[in-house]
Design an enzyme around this catalytic site. Structure first.
Site, mmCIF file in Angstrom:
data_model
loop_
_atom_site.group_PDB
_atom_site.id
_atom_site.type_symbol
_atom_site.label_atom_id
_atom_site.label_comp_id
_atom_site.label_asym_id
_atom_site.label_seq_id
_atom_site.Cartn_x
_atom_site.Cartn_y
_atom_site.Cartn_z
ATOM 1 C CE LYS A 71 2.269 14.321 -11.224
ATOM 2 N NZ LYS A 71 2.182 15.777 -11.124
ATOM 3 C CE LYS A 106 3.781 5.579 -2.465
ATOM 4 N NZ LYS A 106 3.809 4.581 -3.551
ATOM 5 N NE ARG A 164 3.144 -10.963 1.267
ATOM 6 C CZ ARG A 164 2.141 -10.439 0.604
ATOM 7 N NH1 ARG A 164 1.376 -11.211 -0.142
ATOM 8 N NH2 ARG A 164 1.884 -9.139 0.662
ATOM 9 C CG ASN A 172 3.826 -7.940 -2.196
ATOM 10 O OD1 ASN A 172 4.236 -7.093 -1.393
ATOM 11 N ND2 ASN A 172 2.728 -7.783 -2.873
HETATM 12 C C1 MV4 Z 1 0.698 5.502 -4.543
HETATM 13 C C2 MV4 Z 1 -0.561 6.054 -4.903
HETATM 14 C C3 MV4 Z 1 -0.564 7.111 -5.784
HETATM 15 N N1 MV4 Z 1 0.594 7.599 -6.266
HETATM 16 N N2 MV4 Z 1 1.827 6.035 -5.047
HETATM 17 C C4 MV4 Z 1 -0.915 2.378 -1.331
HETATM 18 C C5 MV4 Z 1 -0.356 1.069 -0.944
HETATM 19 C C6 MV4 Z 1 1.059 1.108 -1.350
HETATM 20 N N3 MV4 Z 1 1.446 -0.187 -1.790
HETATM 21 C C7 MV4 Z 1 1.140 2.128 -2.413
HETATM 22 N N4 MV4 Z 1 -0.075 2.866 -2.365
HETATM 23 C C8 MV4 Z 1 -0.302 3.897 -3.189
HETATM 24 N N5 MV4 Z 1 0.810 4.470 -3.732
HETATM 25 C C9 MV4 Z 1 1.760 7.050 -5.890
HETATM 26 N N6 MV4 Z 1 2.902 7.558 -6.380
HETATM 27 C C10 MV4 Z 1 -1.710 5.462 -4.376
HETATM 28 C C11 MV4 Z 1 -1.585 4.379 -3.499
HETATM 29 C C12 MV4 Z 1 -2.817 3.817 -3.021
HETATM 30 C C13 MV4 Z 1 -3.190 2.516 -3.378
HETATM 31 C C14 MV4 Z 1 -2.393 1.702 -4.169
HETATM 32 C C15 MV4 Z 1 -2.758 0.423 -4.491
HETATM 33 C C16 MV4 Z 1 -3.976 -0.074 -4.037
HETATM 34 C C17 MV4 Z 1 -4.782 0.698 -3.276
HETATM 35 C C18 MV4 Z 1 -4.422 2.013 -2.924
HETATM 36 C C19 MV4 Z 1 -5.257 2.799 -2.154
HETATM 37 C C20 MV4 Z 1 -4.888 4.056 -1.811
HETATM 38 C C21 MV4 Z 1 -3.667 4.573 -2.234
#
Ligand code: MV4
Length: 447
Positions: free
Chosen positions: A201, A158, A291, A289
């Site tokens: 992870k 990320k 806000r 967040n």
């Molecule tokens: C993740 C994940 C799986 N594992 N982190 C997407 C938005 C961002 N705020 C974080 N996100 C994700 N992080 C780990 N370690 C999957 C997502 C993710 C997701 C998270 C929340 C709502 C929708 C999503 C859609 C795809 C991937």
């Protein structure tokens, strides 16, 4: 208390904030672009200032114009709504330097949470459970391989300056990892001017559960329970509910307690949302967040607390109106985001709304800035309203939602209403049996 609040936003949230200010006996100023001269919040405000042409960067993101509008009208506080300048630390700092209160946390708290590596480090220090992963930024390939091997594949890379789903890469093997690290870093550098990335992870099938918190800026923190926002498409939430169908009272109290203590320790001021992924009974912090959020009404419905009143009270130095022990969670609430979009392709559908009729009755709330005859400009996001339904339990809430959706009429443009009429009858949705991938999978299967 403030004399006059300037609302630096548009659409349904501008109207939402305007209503709260009026209820508190505070004068209202709105700023708007030339494209929004006909908007409902402009008509209802005590004063309005046109701050520029339609593109957001020349109007709703133009800090100097907004500060000038405060000076001209004598506004002593600014509510930023969500999006636009709501999480811009520089904006908060500039307002402070002009002796105008930013209705939100300090610039420093916004800055910390805007840097996702710093946010995670802070969360961990405050005792919030985080996703296993690197301790900070990772640039070295060998270090990335060691961390991934230690936490196990799959992993996700990320961007520290990302958030909301931007700049992420999943790696399922060491071969994937080398490429993912390179792409993630160069994409982050190009998109955000900051190529710092970190490793976690990868959780395969989590739910997205977020905790609503409030700080009084003087060491008090409370939580208002959770919202389940797992139903989303391309990182845009579609349906949000409280409570989460996945949590019980004990889990709510436990994670809520962790979050409210963290907010107190931080000395945080105002509304915030601590976002988690939830899988196999465990919470993993991902972001915070700083806000008010689009989906705040579901929390208002089950707690009876007006979150915008609280924001204004706290920012004016009046403190929170509620103590944790006074907060109760009543029944169940669901919000549907009504977008001006094709319900199958999600292609935006701006244009004139020839007829707009909203549902009503017990437990039904519609937050919208549009009206019959209103022309939706093509320059902004496609949210035209939110339907929020409350019931004594989830079953009652779903029955009421089905009824309210049947009453809703929006003619002249496409909206996502047909999608919700379908979802409300789906067995998985009825059972609360969904994760963050459910909706996209469902849409692919029913194309
Ligand atoms: C993740 C994940 C799986 N594992 N982190 C997407 C938005 C961002 N705020 C974080 N996100 C994700 N992080 C780990 N370690 C999957 C997502 C993710 C997701 C998270 C929340 C709502 C929708 C999503 C859609 C795809 C991937």
């Amino acid at each position: 208390m403030f004399q006059k609040i300037l609302i630096a936003n548009r659409g349904e949230i501008a109207l939402r904030v305007l209503r709260a200010a009026k209820e508190l006996g505070i004068q209202t100023v709105v700023v708007h672009s030339t494209a929004d001269a006909d908007a409902m919040h402009v008509r209802l405000a005590d004063e309005s200032v046109c701050i520029g042409p339609p593109p957001s960067r020349d109007s709703y993101l133009n800090i100097h114009q907004i500060v000038a509008a405060c000076e001209i009208t004598g506004a002593d506080a600014v509510h930023p709504g969500y999006g636009f300048l709501s999480e811009n630390a520089k904006f908060a700092d500039i307002l402070a330097a002009h002796n105008i209160t930013f209705i939100g946390p300090s610039g420093d708290h916004i800055r910390v949470m805007g840097d996702k590596i710093e946010a995670k480090r802070t969360a961990k220090r405050l005792g919030i459970p985080v996703v296993p992963g690197s301790d900070g930024a990772v640039s070295d390939e060998g270090e990335a391989k060691r961390i991934a091997a230690a936490i196990g594949y799959p992993v996700i890379i990320k961007a520290s300056a990302g958030g909301g789903g931007r700049g992420m890469k999943v790696a399922r093997s060491e071969t994937d990892l080398v490429e993912a690290l390179q792409t993630a870093r160069s994409e982050a550098g190009a998109a955000f001017g900051d190529d710092a990335v970190y490793i976690e992870k990868y959780l395969e099938k989590p739910r997205h559960i977020e905790i609503q918190v409030f700080g009084d800026g003087a060491g008090k923190g409370i939580h208002l329970g959770e919202r389940d926002c797992s139903l989303q498409r391309r990182h845009q939430k579609v349906w949000e509910e409280a409570n989460s169908p996945a949590l019980n009272e004990e889990q709510r109290t436990q994670i809520g307690g962790i979050c409210s203590r963290a907010i107190a320790d931080l000395g945080y001021s105002g509304a915030g949302t601590i976002e988690f992924l939830y899988e196999n009974g465990e919470f993993y912090f991902i972001e915070m967040n700083t806000r008010l959020q689009v989906e705040h009404p579901v929390t208002e419905a089950i707690t009876g607390i007006d979150l915008v009143h609280e924001q204004i009270r706290v920012a004016s130095g009046g403190g929170l109106s509620v103590r944790q022990e006074d907060i109760r969670f009543h029944g169940h609430a669901i919000e549907c985001r009504i977008n001006a979009e094709d319900p199958k392709t999600f292609v935006p559908s701006p244009g004139t709304i020839t007829h707009f009729h909203t549902p009503g009755g017990l437990g039904v709330r519609v937050d919208s800035g549009v009206y019959s005859g209103y022309r939706i400009p093509p320059y902004y996001d496609s949210l035209i309203g939110k339907l929020i339904v409350h019931g004594r339990n989830r079953v009652e809430c779903m029955m009421r939602l089905r009824r309210a959706l049947d009453e809703f009429v929006v003619d002249g443009i496409n909206t996502t209403l047909p999608l919700f009429r379908e979802l409300v009858g789906n067995p998985d949705i009825a059972n609360g049996d969904y994760d963050i991938h459910w909706l996209e999978k469902h849409l692919a299967e029913t194309q």
